[in-house]
Scaffold this motif. Sequence first.
Motif, short mmCIF file in Angstrom:
data_model
loop_
_atom_site.label_atom_id
_atom_site.label_comp_id
_atom_site.label_asym_id
_atom_site.label_seq_id
_atom_site.Cartn_x
_atom_site.Cartn_y
_atom_site.Cartn_z
N MET A 1 0.81 -1.19 0.00
CA MET A 1 0.00 0.00 0.00
C MET A 1 0.86 1.27 0.00
N PHE A 2 2.03 1.20 0.60
CA PHE A 2 2.89 2.38 0.65
C PHE A 2 3.49 2.71 -0.71
N HIS A 3 3.25 1.87 -1.70
CA HIS A 3 3.63 2.18 -3.07
C HIS A 3 2.70 3.24 -3.65
N TYR A 4 1.48 3.30 -3.17
CA TYR A 4 0.48 4.23 -3.69
C TYR A 4 0.39 5.53 -2.90
N SER A 5 0.73 5.50 -1.63
CA SER A 5 0.65 6.69 -0.78
C SER A 5 1.71 6.59 0.31
N MET A 6 2.43 7.68 0.54
CA MET A 6 3.48 7.68 1.55
C MET A 6 2.91 7.55 2.96
N HIS A 7 1.71 8.06 3.16
CA HIS A 7 1.09 8.06 4.48
C HIS A 7 -0.28 7.38 4.39
N ILE A 8 -0.28 6.15 3.92
CA ILE A 8 -1.52 5.41 3.72
C ILE A 8 -2.25 5.17 5.03
N ASN A 9 -1.52 5.08 6.12
CA ASN A 9 -2.17 4.89 7.43
C ASN A 9 -2.98 6.12 7.82
N TYR A 10 -2.47 7.32 7.56
CA TYR A 10 -3.23 8.54 7.84
C TYR A 10 -4.45 8.62 6.91
N PHE A 11 -4.27 8.24 5.66
CA PHE A 11 -5.39 8.25 4.72
C PHE A 11 -6.47 7.27 5.17
N GLY A 12 -6.07 6.10 5.62
CA GLY A 12 -7.03 5.12 6.12
C GLY A 12 -7.79 5.63 7.33
N ASP A 13 -7.10 6.31 8.23
CA ASP A 13 -7.78 6.89 9.39
C ASP A 13 -8.79 7.95 8.95
N SER A 14 -8.43 8.76 7.96
CA SER A 14 -9.36 9.77 7.46
C SER A 14 -10.60 9.14 6.84
N VAL A 15 -10.40 8.09 6.08
CA VAL A 15 -11.54 7.38 5.49
C VAL A 15 -12.42 6.78 6.59
N LEU A 16 -11.80 6.22 7.60
CA LEU A 16 -12.53 5.63 8.72
C LEU A 16 -13.39 6.68 9.42
N PHE A 17 -12.82 7.82 9.75
CA PHE A 17 -13.58 8.87 10.43
C PHE A 17 -14.68 9.43 9.54
N ASN A 18 -14.43 9.53 8.24
CA ASN A 18 -15.49 9.96 7.33
C ASN A 18 -16.63 8.96 7.31
N GLY A 19 -16.30 7.69 7.31
CA GLY A 19 -17.34 6.66 7.34
C GLY A 19 -18.18 6.71 8.60
N TRP A 20 -17.52 6.90 9.73
CA TRP A 20 -18.27 7.01 10.99
C TRP A 20 -19.19 8.23 10.97
N LYS B 1 8.08 9.82 -6.52
CA LYS B 1 7.26 8.93 -7.32
C LYS B 1 6.02 8.40 -6.59
N THR B 2 5.79 8.86 -5.36
CA THR B 2 4.69 8.34 -4.56
C THR B 2 3.80 9.50 -4.09
N ALA B 3 2.48 9.29 -4.14
CA ALA B 3 1.55 10.30 -3.63
C ALA B 3 1.77 10.48 -2.14
N LYS B 4 1.53 11.68 -1.66
CA LYS B 4 1.80 11.98 -0.26
C LYS B 4 0.69 11.48 0.67
N PHE B 5 -0.58 11.68 0.29
CA PHE B 5 -1.68 11.34 1.20
C PHE B 5 -2.76 10.52 0.52
N VAL B 6 -3.40 11.07 -0.47
CA VAL B 6 -4.46 10.36 -1.20
C VAL B 6 -3.82 9.57 -2.34
N PRO B 7 -3.97 8.25 -2.36
CA PRO B 7 -3.32 7.45 -3.40
C PRO B 7 -3.63 7.95 -4.81
N LEU B 8 -2.58 8.11 -5.58
CA LEU B 8 -2.63 8.52 -6.98
C LEU B 8 -3.14 9.95 -7.20
N VAL B 9 -3.35 10.72 -6.12
CA VAL B 9 -3.86 12.10 -6.27
C VAL B 9 -2.92 13.10 -5.62
N TYR B 10 -2.78 13.03 -4.30
CA TYR B 10 -1.93 13.96 -3.55
C TYR B 10 -1.09 13.22 -2.57
#
Length: 75
Positions: A1-20, A66-75
């Motif tokens: 997953m870290f191939h797509y985003s440097m901080h995929i764990n932070y992105f996952g937490d953001s998605v989780l909180f948005n879902g809640w 070569k890797t997105a910073k937060f949102v995979p393939l976007v930022y």
Amino acid sequence: MFHYSMHINYFGDSVLFNGWAILTASIFALPIPIFVTVSFVVFHIPPLDAYLAQRYGDDFKTYADKTAKFVPLVY
């Protein structure tokens, strides 16, 4: 997953909180995921990137270029 985003764990937490927040179906829950996401992008990621750049040098720079910073393939 870290191939797509440097901080995929932070992105996952953001998605989780948005879902809640969506599951609550309350407009009052919306500021929480916004705050969490903004705090990751503004307060957590920049110092972490600076630390990693200092520690790993050119290897980190190559990875960051070569890797997105937060949102995979976007930022």
